[in-house]
Scaffold this active site. Structure first.
Site, PDB file in Angstrom:
ATOM      1  N   GLY D 145       0.837  -1.192   0.000  1.00 26.55           N
ATOM      2  CA  GLY D 145       0.000   0.000   0.000  1.00 26.55           C
ATOM      3  C   GLY D 145       0.876   1.248   0.000  1.00 26.55           C
ATOM      4  N   CYS D 146       0.307   2.347  -0.446  1.00 28.38           N
ATOM      5  CA  CYS D 146       1.101   3.575  -0.556  1.00 28.38           C
ATOM      6  C   CYS D 146       1.482   4.116   0.818  1.00 28.38           C
ATOM      7  CB  CYS D 146       0.348   4.615  -1.383  1.00 28.38           C
ATOM      8  SG  CYS D 146      -1.347   4.899  -0.845  1.00 28.38           S
ATOM      9  N   TYR D 147       0.532   4.148   1.757  1.00 35.56           N
ATOM     10  CA  TYR D 147       0.866   4.624   3.094  1.00 35.56           C
ATOM     11  C   TYR D 147       1.886   3.706   3.785  1.00 35.56           C
ATOM     12  CZ  TYR D 147      -3.091   7.976   3.148  1.00 35.56           C
ATOM     13  OH  TYR D 147      -3.963   9.011   2.915  1.00 35.56           O
TER      14      TYR D 147
END
Lengths: 342, 342, 342, 342
Positions: D145-147
């Protein structure tokens, strides 16, 4: 003499702006709020900036819900106002923020909107010559489109004084709230931030005939308008860059004089000091229109630029200003010329 | 055949964009970087996005520092290029991103820039008729202004095919990087975010005579230009909305054909499919120009719109494209038509 | 009982916001406006959004210029307020938007500001326990910092009810107007649009001891604060994401009850309905603080988030609110809880 | 050894970014593009920035359409990857940008995603200890995921060297493209411009267990994560402000040394020079992660901040980087550390 006002379409951007202004209007009490898609919901979840109305519940847009008010504001999709207005009595002041009753020319309406023409109501741009008298004691008001408000204020003085050839070019940049709150891919923040994008190019935008109507009335002859709207990466504001060829012999002094005369006594339309150009930030959230004009002597064009807030002077503020006139109230009541900047 | 390139003015926006592109150019090695105000500083603190050059130290802009390169890019304030270029030998390719050598007309230069005319170099807008041949084997190149790049690409086909009257109206919105990196109050983020603001209205912007020069050359007769630039709340991008009256009898088909012909073989200037309008996000960081045109038959105007990235196609990308031509390299080398979106 | 108010520093962002609010205050008449750098200029060229004051000329900030007012607002760079205030008589209400008189602890002042401590004035955050009584009949008021306003409102209820461990973590995003109007390269629109950037990381920001002071007072014991401010690409607004470890046994119901109690009677600080989180757009231009809280039971942290407008509730609105209390006026006079959105 | 790559979900933001990068990858040929909602449409109308692919038609996402490729990228809504992947042979490299195969803990998956756990694939964050070996010769890759990419890069060095207590606080601001291209009212430009808004507060965001998994693996013990994501008014970029209490006796030198060690040989994750903090603009469109760390000795917290482009290093760039490793190509092929700024 408190007036009770209903707002039909209270969940949209125009409706929200109407409520923001009416909350500060000393002679208006806010009555029923309707919103078909969101009937039954609390306004606090839809318009969280309207803190004092957070606990108000939206009703469906029905004649019963709108009955019993002195003023009814319609902030509905185009084409829905006529049916609602018919049911409201002749004593109720109906202020329509939609397009239905703006055009005088039924053929132009049908060409641009593709439906039968519903009629023509007094036009709510008080600064235009001839508009204020029609608004006094009116019980029906057609609020102008946001782009026509900006472009007409910028150019009508040049036409009223016969300074400009009857072919206008208008290129306007609008904040995205002008496109409404219905979610569409091209209106996503990811798409609009950092991007300028034109639309309705080539004369197809529905505000074109409305501009031609206003400028033609000022000129006393037909005026053609080449109009290109663009979407700018900001929530609010319209900057309209307008120009027309100067008639032979017209001087910069002629132009300045015409604009000073046009706006000398206007409470909201302000001609800036020479050399200062308008920007949309300075009118953010205000009912002011800032205007400047120059004669480009090399190209022999009059260039006039106006900045307004599309939701305030361009929609809800213009609506309240016209309401004030219709009701015999001071025209500036509940409205401000102070922008929220920076 | 690796070419060694110096960049004078590496701490500014044009200089930074040149470095971003040159880092990806397979035939260029980056040599000396200069920046008078920041001499002695590391590039990493001034241009943190240029990660691979973070440890490079800036030199002062002197003849010695720029000596020994095959190509020297000048990204200096207007008026400083001539002195630097004189000192560089005739074998060095000098690519000037400033205005000094763009105009052919000395009188126009003096009117708009207020200083003696330094001369005229081959003009780096390869898409314009006649430009490519002059760029081949050139050792001096004048990179066009960003607005003239956008406006000339949008309108030259209409003039080259004699479709338009010789009076053009150009309204362009630019990202703020076009105004440079020198801090001024009106360029603060607090001022520009959420605001559209015009400047240089009435024909006073220095890019006006450059547009007239390009369009006049295409038309074979003088073309007057009414130009209004506006600052838009975005870092990059120019959207130029351009129009001119169509000559009698000109049809939409004539217009389409002229534009298809003009851009059929262009690697960077792309005429979009009918009905699709350009936006600046689609060319963000790319050397592409997206163009669309329509005939507004009601107003009888040809409306042509172009979108470019002012720093890429409008400055540094255009510079690299012209360098490629001058050096006999493939024109597209090190350049991309792919935007960074959304 | 109209009060005559002067604003020292009228050309900056805090000064402009004070004037925007005071123009709408029914009991205030705007007197002298000063601005050292811009003395002699008209306000219309510096703050074009303040249309009604466009023709006001700025004076230099001198004792003479500020004499003869009931209220003097100081919106000056840090360190300049003490000298000005000393010259004003004890009967004048002096409201300082700078930092000079906010801290009680002289050592903390000297550590963070590097100059001798000027003293401590009644602290203008009426929502904090104990502040309102001190503001009544005060003649000197220290307006809180914008970040401490946001963070203290978010966390003080948790500390006042002994629900949180005395180690707070505050990460706040601010609009760029918080950094002022002095032009600096990193504040250019080109730099800030599209970018989030931290600064003052690791406890070095001067608002850190002010937060610790407020939370410690609420807790009755020292509270350490880890504070990270970030600059967000918007002109106005602070979103403060604050958290602290919940004490053993604390439940979500305990947390909700504490916050409901803290804000039940507050006119400007509003606890949102459960599940609705604040955003800065909803308080744009308003004096409202929107607050929400949750217990993250898995990480056992109380997470409280507040949104304010840094220039309104965070500076000028807070100043007017405290002025109202000091003058015995209704606390809400001239202030609004309605945001300008979208 | 050119690899033929298909992209399923080519009309979305992750798919578009994959194509932008793959167009510049010297060992990849772009094969089939699919997009269920837009099957039959040309890519030029959906992703106008991908100029070279403008005439490509989208297919429906079927096994037949995806057959015959060396690599298949899945950029599909969560929950759809497993079914597609099953149909693709074991020799095809499948790179899933969705969440389906990221978590090792089936119970955590079911809690956060509410569906049966599909399994666990090699995790595509090469900078994390232990990840590169698993990616070599992998035929299935779960893109993080990006976060979690941003937060894990910021904090893993502190945990790997046992410098931090096992309770992390992560507050991250993301550009709106992270929320995808499906139009929803709260993602409209009018809503997001000028606004910071939190969501998924209190531990409910699905990226929370993924961060805990990564940091726990680095620490060798369970790490709790308090995660608050916020939406920032920009199209791209994540700024993750992360902190954890320092263990007793830990010094600033210990912290610096741990981070220097962790990133010394990394091609994309860059520890900035001391005193320089990351910002998202510097990594716009690039695969770089910029990282900085400090010890706040007063609050005794390690504060680590990372900036990435959520679509590049946070999604598509990370996917290509892991693909390179799996295929035995140089890890940096087709990827850049150069941001597009300003």
């Amino acid at each position: 003499m408190t007036m009770r006002a209903a707002v039909a379409g209270a969940s949209g951007y125009a409706g929200g702006e109407l409520l923001r202004l009416l909350l500060g209007h000393p002679e208006v009490e806010i009555g029923t709020l309707t919103g078909n898609m969101n009937a039954g919901q609390l306004l606090g979840s839809l318009q969280p900036h309207l803190t004092p109305l957070a606990d108000r519940e939206l009703a469906a847009t029905t004649t019963d819900a709108l009955a019993g008010h002195d003023v009814v504001f319609l902030a509905l999709p185009h084409g829905q106002s006529a049916a609602v207005a018919e049911e409201l009595g002749p004593d109720v002041l109906v202020v329509d923020c939609g397009a239905d009753f703006r055009l005088q020319n039924a053929a132009a309406w049908e060409t641009y909107y593709g439906s039968p023409h519903a009629g023509t109501w007094p036009y709510g741009l008080p600064e235009l010559p001839g508009c204020r008298p029609e608004l006094r004691k009116a019980t029906r008001i057609a609020v102008p489109g946001c782009y026509p408000t900006a472009a007409s204020l910028a150019l009508f003085p040049a036409y009223a004084e016969r300074l400009a050839e009857p072919e206008a070019v208008v290129v306007a940049a609008s904040g995205t709230s002008g496109a409404g709150k219905a979610p569409k891919p091209h209106l996503l923040g990811s798409e609009v931030m950092g991007s300028m994008s034109p639309y309705g190019v080539g004369g197809s935008h529905r505000h074109t005939p409305e501009m031609a109507q206003n400028l033609g009335a000022a000129a006393g002859e037909p005026v053609s308008v080449s109009f290109t709207p663009t979407l700018a990466p900001m929530p609010r504001g319209i900057l309209a860059t307008c120009s027309a060829k100067a008639r032979p012999g017209v001087t910069a002094e002629d132009v300045r004089a015409a604009y000073e005369k046009a706006f000398a006594d206007e409470p909201f339309a302000r001609l800036l000091p020479e050399g200062q150009w308008p920007n949309t930030a300075a009118v953010y959230g205000s009912n002011a229109a800032h205007i400047q004009v120059a004669l480009d002597d090399s190209a022999r064009r009059i260039v006039a630029i106006s900045a307004i807030d599309n939701l305030t002077k361009g929609t809800a503020g213009g609506a309240v200003q016209s309401m004030n006139i219709a009701l015999g109230l001071p025209e500036e009541l509940g409205l401000s010329t102070i922008g929220v900047a920076p």
